[in-house]
Design a protein around this motif. Structure first.
Motif, PDB file in Angstrom:
ATOM      1  N   SER A   1      38.055  15.769  71.209  1.00 36.76           N
ATOM      2  CA  SER A   1      38.370  14.456  70.658  1.00 36.76           C
ATOM      3  C   SER A   1      37.109  13.657  70.347  1.00 36.76           C
ATOM      4  O   SER A   1      37.005  13.015  69.299  1.00 36.76           O
ATOM      5  N   ALA A   2      36.141  13.707  71.257  1.00 36.71           N
ATOM      6  CA  ALA A   2      34.885  12.977  71.031  1.00 36.71           C
ATOM      7  C   ALA A   2      34.163  13.523  69.807  1.00 36.71           C
ATOM      8  O   ALA A   2      33.606  12.749  69.003  1.00 36.71           O
ATOM      9  N   ARG A   3      34.142  14.835  69.655  1.00 40.72           N
ATOM     10  CA  ARG A   3      33.491  15.448  68.495  1.00 40.72           C
ATOM     11  C   ARG A   3      34.191  15.029  67.202  1.00 40.72           C
ATOM     12  O   ARG A   3      33.539  14.700  66.194  1.00 40.72           O
ATOM     13  N   LEU A   4      35.508  15.028  67.200  1.00 37.17           N
ATOM     14  CA  LEU A   4      36.261  14.646  66.011  1.00 37.17           C
ATOM     15  C   LEU A   4      36.078  13.167  65.675  1.00 37.17           C
ATOM     16  O   LEU A   4      35.996  12.791  64.506  1.00 37.17           O
ATOM     17  N   ARG A   5      35.993  12.328  66.689  1.00 34.17           N
ATOM     18  CA  ARG A   5      35.792  10.900  66.465  1.00 34.17           C
ATOM     19  C   ARG A   5      34.453  10.655  65.754  1.00 34.17           C
ATOM     20  O   ARG A   5      34.365   9.892  64.788  1.00 34.17           O
ATOM     21  N   ALA A   6      33.414  11.329  66.236  1.00 34.59           N
ATOM     22  CA  ALA A   6      32.096  11.176  65.622  1.00 34.59           C
ATOM     23  C   ALA A   6      32.096  11.731  64.196  1.00 34.59           C
ATOM     24  O   ALA A   6      31.504  11.145  63.279  1.00 34.59           O
ATOM     25  N   GLY A   7      32.773  12.860  63.997  1.00 39.26           N
ATOM     26  CA  GLY A   7      32.845  13.444  62.665  1.00 39.26           C
ATOM     27  C   GLY A   7      33.608  12.565  61.696  1.00 39.26           C
ATOM     28  O   GLY A   7      33.233  12.436  60.524  1.00 39.26           O
TER      29      GLY A   7
END
Length: 468
Positions: free
Chosen positions: A355-361
């Motif tokens: 989720s954190a990776r997707l939020r940043a992306g």
């Protein structure tokens, strides 16, 4: 035939080298699967009339395609689409420095290496066994079943069949339940490889629309089921790929009820179901509302190289799945199953990292659009793998061509369609590291400006690309 190709070509501009531009466009349609190898193309005269061009221009475009191996011309038999011999094997790897936006994968989770080390001890305990397991290791099936129960769908481990990824699961499902020649309802847009799998097994695809803001046209979907009485319907109900939409609970219940009356098998792809960023609500799995086969995968939450997926089926369906599987393979790799067990023991942490990776992306894509494609809006993306961008006009294929000339592989919107439409959309993954996304968006902006300035892309580096 000519009118269909004219529609597929869409709006293409060519201030010079018209024949070359037309040949490039037809080649892109072939590489994207919108024209199939062996398909007969319109005659020179018919296509010239359809496009309002001279017959000499059409003849020159066909000559260019023939020189590259993209058509075969036989006197008396017309012109047929083809693929160069080298493309029958595998796509060439991307050149160094190329950014490949056909791939939407969050990359390997930081805990993958440690989980692999722990899995070796578990594997050691299996070395005295034959090593084959059609339905998968029981501890893994227990964990998958438990997760379904946590999400509101009581499930027994005997209802789980472990596969080698989601597309392998789709292959097993179609081997067991596919019906060649029957209709299959599919969303438009949808996951291209699933559409290809349905075509290969002889299904007739019947599309139903999904939009980023409004989701499914429930009335259209229900009416299509009642009118077509299809053998199956392939749906992505959670964080739909590529629009990101989630089907409401009431629509799921209504659809399940209608499918029961029409004898339609619902095959629901849940590979994106737990890629939540900030949706704000969590629906129950589709099968909580009625009969449905569910397909899941580790690849989107752990790593694309983690080829472990599964099918959640009724107890009555599992024997049919297991009967069909030996003609495909004899079980998924035990080491990867052991790794999956370790990862699922800490699923909350795994999902939090994704989720954190997707939020940043997501933020990087939004920033890139604002900086480099002003006027092109960022859609709402509450989760999932990508942003489904509305370009405001039928420019997706042309933009994809221009982007390739700038070291950027971007799948055009029609690749996600069963009928070659959606040329006003482009899928941009939110899965890459922000710095990679920033550079990708800069290149996309360059392609966008070149496209609208009327520049022609360099076609020497066109190559077929998968979509992940």
């Amino acid at each position: 035939m000519a009118s269909r190709l004219g529609t597929q070509l869409g709006e293409w501009r060519a201030t010079t080298a018209v024949a070359q531009s037309l040949a490039d466009r037809i080649r892109m349609l072939l590489l994207d699967g919108r024209i199939t190898a062996g398909e007969r193309l319109p005659s020179e005269r018919a296509l010239a009339a359809e496009l309002g061009r001279s017959r000499a221009t059409i003849a020159r475009a066909y000559e260019l395609l023939e020189a590259g191996g993209y058509v075969q011309r036989t006197h008396g038999s017309g012109t047929r689409a083809a693929l160069p011999a080298q493309r029958i094997h595998r796509p060439e790897p991307a050149d160094e420095g190329v950014i490949d936006l056909t791939i939407a994968s969050v990359g390997s989770t930081p805990g993958l290496h440690a989980a692999t080390v722990r899995a070796l001890d578990r594997l050691a305990g299996l070395l005295g066994t034959p090593g084959y397991s059609l339905d998968g290791l029981l501890p893994l099936r227990e964990r998958i079943a438990a997760r379904y129960a946590e999400r509101g769908l009581p499930t027994d481990p005997g209802q789980i069949v472990v596969t080698s990824g989601a597309m392998h699961a789709m292959t097993v499902v179609l081997a067991a339940f596919g019906e060649r020649g029957r209709a299959a309802v599919v969303e438009q847009p949808s996951f291209p490889h699933a559409l290809d799998a349905l075509r290969r097994t002889g299904h007739r695809l019947v599309p139903t629309p999904v939009s980023p803001g409004e989701g499914w046209d429930a009335s259209h979907l229900v009416d299509t089921l009642r009118a077509q009485r299809p053998a199956l319907a392939y749906l992505i109900a959670d964080f739909h790929n590529p629009t990101g939409a989630t089907m409401p609970e009431l629509e799921r219940a209504r659809l399940a009820a209608v499918a029961r009356t029409t004898g339609t098998l619902l095959v629901v792809d849940e590979t994106c179901a737990e890629l939540d960023i900030d949706r704000g609500w969590t629906p129950k799995p589709f099968a909580a509302h009625g009969p449905a086969l569910l397909i899941g995968s580790m690849s989107k939450i752990a790593w694309g190289g983690m080829r472990i997926g599964w099918i959640r089926a009724s107890r009555e369906q599992v024997p049919q799945l297991l009967a069909a599987r030996p003609s495909i393979d004899l079980g998924s790799p035990l080491l990867e199953q052991c790794i999956a067990i370790e990862l699922l023991d800490d699923l909350d942490a795994l999902l939090a990292r994704a989720s954190a990776r997707l939020r940043a992306g997501r933020q990087a894509v939004a920033d890139g659009l604002a900086a480099h494609l002003p006027g092109v809006p960022m859609p709402e993306v509450p989760g999932g793998l990508a942003a489904w961008i509305d370009l405001g006009g039928p420019w997706s294929t042309s933009l994809s061509l221009a982007a390739r000339d700038r070291g950027l592989l971007l799948p055009p919107g029609p690749r996600f369609s069963s009928s070659g439409v959606l040329d006003r959309f482009a899928r941009i993954p939110i899965t890459w590291e922000p710095e990679v996304t920033a550079e990708a968006m800069r290149r996309l902006g360059d392609a966008w400006r070149a496209l609208h300035a009327g520049e022609l892309p360099d076609t020497t580096r066109l190559a077929a690309s998968a979509v992940v």
